[in-house]
Scaffold this motif. Structure first.
Motif, mmCIF file in Angstrom:
data_model
loop_
_atom_site.group_PDB
_atom_site.id
_atom_site.type_symbol
_atom_site.label_atom_id
_atom_site.label_comp_id
_atom_site.label_asym_id
_atom_site.label_seq_id
_atom_site.Cartn_x
_atom_site.Cartn_y
_atom_site.Cartn_z
ATOM 1 N N LEU A 154 -25.359 41.410 -36.609
ATOM 2 C CA LEU A 154 -25.851 40.240 -37.313
ATOM 3 C C LEU A 154 -24.762 39.738 -38.246
ATOM 4 O O LEU A 154 -24.282 40.483 -39.104
ATOM 5 C CB LEU A 154 -27.107 40.597 -38.109
ATOM 6 C CG LEU A 154 -27.818 39.451 -38.816
ATOM 7 C CD1 LEU A 154 -28.398 38.477 -37.821
ATOM 8 C CD2 LEU A 154 -28.921 39.991 -39.715
ATOM 9 N N GLY A 155 -24.326 38.504 -38.072
ATOM 10 C CA GLY A 155 -23.368 37.887 -38.968
ATOM 11 C C GLY A 155 -24.088 37.073 -40.022
ATOM 12 O O GLY A 155 -25.068 36.383 -39.710
ATOM 13 N N ALA A 156 -23.626 37.152 -41.263
ATOM 14 C CA ALA A 156 -24.349 36.486 -42.343
ATOM 15 C C ALA A 156 -23.407 35.820 -43.321
ATOM 16 O O ALA A 156 -22.452 36.433 -43.794
ATOM 17 C CB ALA A 156 -25.238 37.488 -43.085
ATOM 18 N N LYS A 157 -23.673 34.561 -43.588
ATOM 19 C CA LYS A 157 -23.096 33.856 -44.728
ATOM 20 C C LYS A 157 -24.270 33.649 -45.675
ATOM 21 O O LYS A 157 -24.995 32.668 -45.594
ATOM 22 C CB LYS A 157 -22.496 32.523 -44.286
ATOM 23 C CG LYS A 157 -22.076 31.591 -45.428
ATOM 24 C CD LYS A 157 -20.858 32.086 -46.168
ATOM 25 C CE LYS A 157 -20.193 30.994 -46.989
ATOM 26 N NZ LYS A 157 -21.014 30.402 -48.040
ATOM 27 N N ALA A 158 -24.504 34.634 -46.536
ATOM 28 C CA ALA A 158 -25.705 34.641 -47.364
ATOM 29 C C ALA A 158 -25.399 34.067 -48.736
ATOM 30 O O ALA A 158 -24.393 34.411 -49.354
ATOM 31 C CB ALA A 158 -26.235 36.066 -47.502
ATOM 32 N N GLY A 159 -26.277 33.194 -49.223
ATOM 33 C CA GLY A 159 -26.073 32.609 -50.535
ATOM 34 C C GLY A 159 -25.008 31.526 -50.484
ATOM 35 O O GLY A 159 -24.322 31.307 -49.494
ATOM 36 N N GLU A 160 -24.858 30.808 -51.580
ATOM 37 C CA GLU A 160 -23.895 29.721 -51.710
ATOM 38 C C GLU A 160 -24.030 28.712 -50.570
ATOM 39 O O GLU A 160 -24.998 28.704 -49.811
ATOM 40 C CB GLU A 160 -22.470 30.266 -51.849
ATOM 41 C CG GLU A 160 -22.236 30.900 -53.227
ATOM 42 C CD GLU A 160 -20.825 30.757 -53.718
ATOM 43 O OE1 GLU A 160 -19.903 31.018 -52.942
ATOM 44 O OE2 GLU A 160 -20.655 30.375 -54.882
ATOM 45 N N VAL B 11 -24.408 44.733 -39.879
ATOM 46 C CA VAL B 11 -24.538 43.407 -40.480
ATOM 47 C C VAL B 11 -23.185 43.051 -41.067
ATOM 48 O O VAL B 11 -22.668 43.764 -41.929
ATOM 49 C CB VAL B 11 -25.623 43.377 -41.573
ATOM 50 C CG1 VAL B 11 -25.733 41.981 -42.155
ATOM 51 C CG2 VAL B 11 -26.962 43.829 -41.014
ATOM 52 N N ALA B 12 -22.602 41.949 -40.594
ATOM 53 C CA ALA B 12 -21.257 41.552 -41.009
ATOM 54 C C ALA B 12 -21.332 40.354 -41.942
ATOM 55 O O ALA B 12 -21.941 39.331 -41.610
ATOM 56 C CB ALA B 12 -20.418 41.206 -39.779
ATOM 57 N N THR B 13 -20.726 40.478 -43.109
ATOM 58 C CA THR B 13 -20.653 39.348 -44.038
ATOM 59 C C THR B 13 -19.299 38.671 -43.891
ATOM 60 O O THR B 13 -18.297 39.321 -43.619
ATOM 61 C CB THR B 13 -20.810 39.801 -45.500
ATOM 62 O OG1 THR B 13 -19.607 40.436 -45.938
ATOM 63 C CG2 THR B 13 -21.969 40.758 -45.659
ATOM 64 N N CYS B 14 -19.266 37.355 -44.059
ATOM 65 C CA CYS B 14 -17.987 36.640 -43.933
ATOM 66 C C CYS B 14 -17.336 36.535 -45.309
ATOM 67 O O CYS B 14 -17.125 35.460 -45.849
ATOM 68 C CB CYS B 14 -18.179 35.275 -43.293
ATOM 69 S SG CYS B 14 -19.454 34.266 -44.037
ATOM 70 N N GLY B 15 -17.048 37.681 -45.877
ATOM 71 C CA GLY B 15 -16.359 37.782 -47.154
ATOM 72 C C GLY B 15 -16.119 39.239 -47.479
ATOM 73 O O GLY B 15 -17.017 40.070 -47.306
ATOM 74 N N ASP B 16 -14.917 39.559 -47.894
ATOM 75 C CA ASP B 16 -14.536 40.948 -48.158
ATOM 76 C C ASP B 16 -14.251 41.123 -49.644
ATOM 77 O O ASP B 16 -13.207 40.694 -50.139
ATOM 78 C CB ASP B 16 -13.301 41.305 -47.332
ATOM 79 C CG ASP B 16 -12.893 42.763 -47.494
ATOM 80 O OD1 ASP B 16 -13.554 43.490 -48.256
ATOM 81 O OD2 ASP B 16 -11.896 43.163 -46.868
#
Length: 723
Positions: free
Chosen positions: A4-10, A63-68
């Motif tokens: 699951l890729g997630a750009k969560a928030g903002e 779950v992968a977030t697009c920010g490290d």
């Protein structure tokens, strides 16, 4: 493997589910909460998407977030190069607080630290296009305002070696921020850079090119830096600072949104566009030299600059150039998922997916079309051949709404959520702009053209399916097709083929049979300032409230508007449908100007008494017909709110500030809310001026240990399946 890729928030929040290397869905938050650019920390859409595919959260491997947030030290190192003192301390507090939040939102939703992985922002962008492409070897250019510590990335990608980073540009130097500042000075806001690009064609770039080239200095390879002479230890190169310190000093006061646009504004837009094109062309040239690749992929928010993309195509640097629809931050969710899949699956077992169409959003809710039509006071009829019907109406010069299947991802309508017109009908552009889209008439519309007819009308031969690259119209067609031809003689073309969209292709072919023209005018199905429609209800609302002549949803046709009722589908009304139907206390923080509107949406009978609006803190109390209680201090507010089963806090800022702003997270209002939650009240919500509604319980413990269990809004998805 399920990722699951997630750009969560903002802004541009999005969730993308990838199974064995192929996406099942890409759900952009804005389509669901109806707030443009979808800034929301509410993860409900994520869980609903899983349920639609018969999956539970436990089925997700990663779950992968697009920010490290591991890059925070590098971001702080960069900040120390241009900030000192309090400005540096403020930036440090902001960065160390905000960046881990993307990760924590998902971990605290129940996935846990062991399953949440972080992917560098620009790597997510690069992966979103390379792993969607047919190329074994490609150069990738990624440009936006900023990731964790990068604003640009040049990469060489191969199937064998994966993503190889060649160059990055670090903060504060940002082409995206530069273009955003131009747009802001011109009187527009976030996400409206397309207006700047369109306006630029009316201006003279030479008038101000030297001024702006001095602000963003570009070397021979295209690598860029802001003028470091602006650095005084306090200047952070934010958009407001660039507007005030640079643009207003050089070009005069910022234009107000409703002010007339003069030649002065057009020339600044043209100069900004010139600088952007110069940078992108130089970087593309560098990539060609350094990679030897035959294919160039462009991504990141700046990749929506279709004019610059068209210039790169025209120069012929690469035999192939592709700009996919998911280039914005929303698309980074898909990129993070694809990258994580390719990183965790052995090469011999990987599935290499190629994007053949963009229809990965949610399907139209055809099972509710009858109910939605009845609510709108209109009736539809079934049609045996919707494509032929639509073509007939288009040939007659009518404006046709066209809703089919799953929605497109990205900001462009590509044949499933479209408003269509006959591009040769005199005055059609003016009519759609004035009566349907309610936008400036100097902005052109895009054409959808049969792939086999592309070279008939345009100076192009290769497929350009995503409306992300402009191409010049042939001289002999420019007058006839003025509705889709910009003042510079180009159009943001979208080619259509059977393999891309069979039904839409059939519609255009039927139109060609009647008119001899293998092309239609195509614009996104939304009103000014709205996201593309998601449901039948939303489509019907725009149909009956606009100058659209006919609407086709699936095989249903709507024409007769007599007796139609124009519904109110503002975001707040839509999002408040998720609130429990219980007595409600409205708590208005200072400057919360949307109090009266919220009262109207919830209904007075739900608020119960005339003293139900509670004003908090200093400042003038909200104007409200009933009595207003004032709570000065946390204890007074706790005492009042504790007597009500449900409270809605009206906040003057974005509801997500309770996650992303440290001061708000520890504000008195937040602390009272935690006290109420810990006393047994879960029904607390934030409502902001944009219409977002966020459950307080789900955001108030992101940065600290929460009460036991998964957040209440998501708990039902974590319950074990029966049997």
């Amino acid at each position: 493997m399920i990722v699951l890729g997630a750009k969560a928030g903002e802004h541009d929040a999005c969730f993308a589910l990838v199974k064995d290397g192929e996406p099942l869905f890409v759900y952009e938050q804005e389509r669901f909460n109806r707030v443009k650019h979808g800034r929301s920390s509410d993860l409900s859409v994520l869980f609903e998407g899983l349920a639609e595919y018969g999956l539970s959260p436990g089925d997700v491997d990663l779950v992968a977030t697009c920010g490290d947030h591991g890059l925070v030290p590098e971001r702080l190192r960069q900040a120390r190069a241009y900030l000192t003192g309090e400005a540096l301390e403020k930036a440090t507090r902001n960065v160390t607080w905000r960046h881990p939040t993307f990760h924590r939102l998902l971990a605290e939703a129940g996935f846990g630290e062991d399953r949440v992985v972080d992917v560098r922002h620009h790597v997510s962008h690069v992966a979103s296009v390379f792993h969607a492409s047919p190329f074994d070897d490609a150069a990738v250019l990624s440009l936006d305002c900023s990731g964790e510590a990068d604003t640009a990335m040049l990469a060489h990608c191969t199937r064998r070696e994966g993503i190889g980073i060649l160059e990055t540009v670090g903060l504060p130097h940002s082409l995206g921020r530069f273009y955003e500042a131009v747009t802001t000075w011109l009187g527009w806001g976030f996400g409206e850079e397309g207006k700047t690009m369109a306006l630029a064609a009316y201006g003279d770039p030479e008038r101000y090119a030297a001024d702006l080239s001095g602000l963003l200095r570009v070397d021979g390879d295209g690598l860029f830096r802001f003028d470091e002479g602006l650095t005084d230890g306090t200047f952070s190169y934010s958009t407001p600072e660039l507007v005030a310190r640079v643009f207003e000093e050089r070009f005069g006061p910022r234009r107000r949104r409703d002010d007339e646009i003069g030649q002065h504004h057009k020339d600044v837009a043209a100069a900004g566009q010139y600088v952007c094109e110069r940078v992108m062309l130089a970087l593309a040239t560098t990539l060609r030299k350094r990679t030897g690749s035959d294919a160039l992929l462009v991504t990141g928010g700046v990749a929506l600059n279709s004019v610059a993309n068209g210039l790169i195509r025209k120069e012929g640097l690469f035999p192939h150039i592709a700009v996919y629809p998911q280039v914005t931050d929303a698309g980074a969710a898909l990129g993070a998922a694809l990258h994580t899949y390719h990183q965790h699956v052995r090469p011999a077992e990987r599935h290499h997916w190629e994007m053949s169409h963009p229809f990965l959003g949610r399907g139209i809710d055809l099972d509710r079309v009858g109910e939605a039509a009845a609510a709108a006071g209109i009736e539809g009829v079934r049609c045996d051949d919707p494509a032929a019907f639509a073509a007939e109406r288009l040939a007659a010069g009518q404006i046709v709404g066209w809703i089919q299947g799953r929605s497109e991802i990205g900001p462009r309508a590509l044949g499933n959520r479209s408003i269509l017109g006959n591009p040769a009908t005199p005055g059609i552009r003016t009519r759609i702009n004035a009566e349907v889209k309610h936008r400036e008439n100097w902005r052109p519309f895009a054409p959808s053209v049969l792939e086999e007819d592309l070279s008939t009308y345009f100076e192009a031969t290769e497929p350009l399916p995503y409306m992300t690259v402009v191409a010049p119209l042939r001289e002999e067609w420019r007058e006839t097709l003025e509705s889709v031809c910009h003042v510079d003689g180009t159009a943001r073309v979208g080619t259509v083929a059977e393999s891309f969209n069979p039904l839409f292709t059939r519609l255009i072919r039927a139109f060609k049979e009647r008119t001899g023209m293998g092309m239609v005018l195509n614009t996104s199905f939304n009103d000014k300032g709205e996201p593309i429609v998601q449901t039948c209800e939303q489509a019907l609302r725009l149909f009956v409230s606009s100058g659209m002549d006919v609407l086709v949803i699936g095989d249903r046709v709507f024409e007769d508007k007599r007796g139609a009722r124009v519904g109110d589908l503002d975001p707040l009304r839509l999002n408040c449908r998720g609130l429990p139907d219980r007595p409600t206390l409205l708590v208005a923080l200072p400057e919360a100007g949307h109090a009266q509107h919220t009262v109207d949406v919830l209904g007075r009978e739900r608020i119960l008494t005339t003293s139900a609006l509670c004003a908090v803190g200093e400042g003038e109390a909200p104007r409200f017909a009933g009595e207003v209680l004032r709570a000065d201090g946390e204890d007074a507010l706790f005492e009042i709110a504790g007597k009500w089963p449900q409270a809605v806090f009206l906040v003057p800022w974005g509801a997500d500030n309770f996650v992303f702003d440290r001061e708000v997270y520890h504000s008195g209002t937040a602390e009272v809310s935690r006290r109420l939650i810990e006393a047994g009240t879960d029904d607390l919500y934030w409502v902001d001026p944009s219409g977002q509604v966020v459950r307080a319980r789900d955001v108030l413990y992101v940065h600290q240990a929460p009460p036991p269990g998964v957040p209440a809004a998501y708990a039902r998805y974590w319950q074990p399946a029966e049997g």
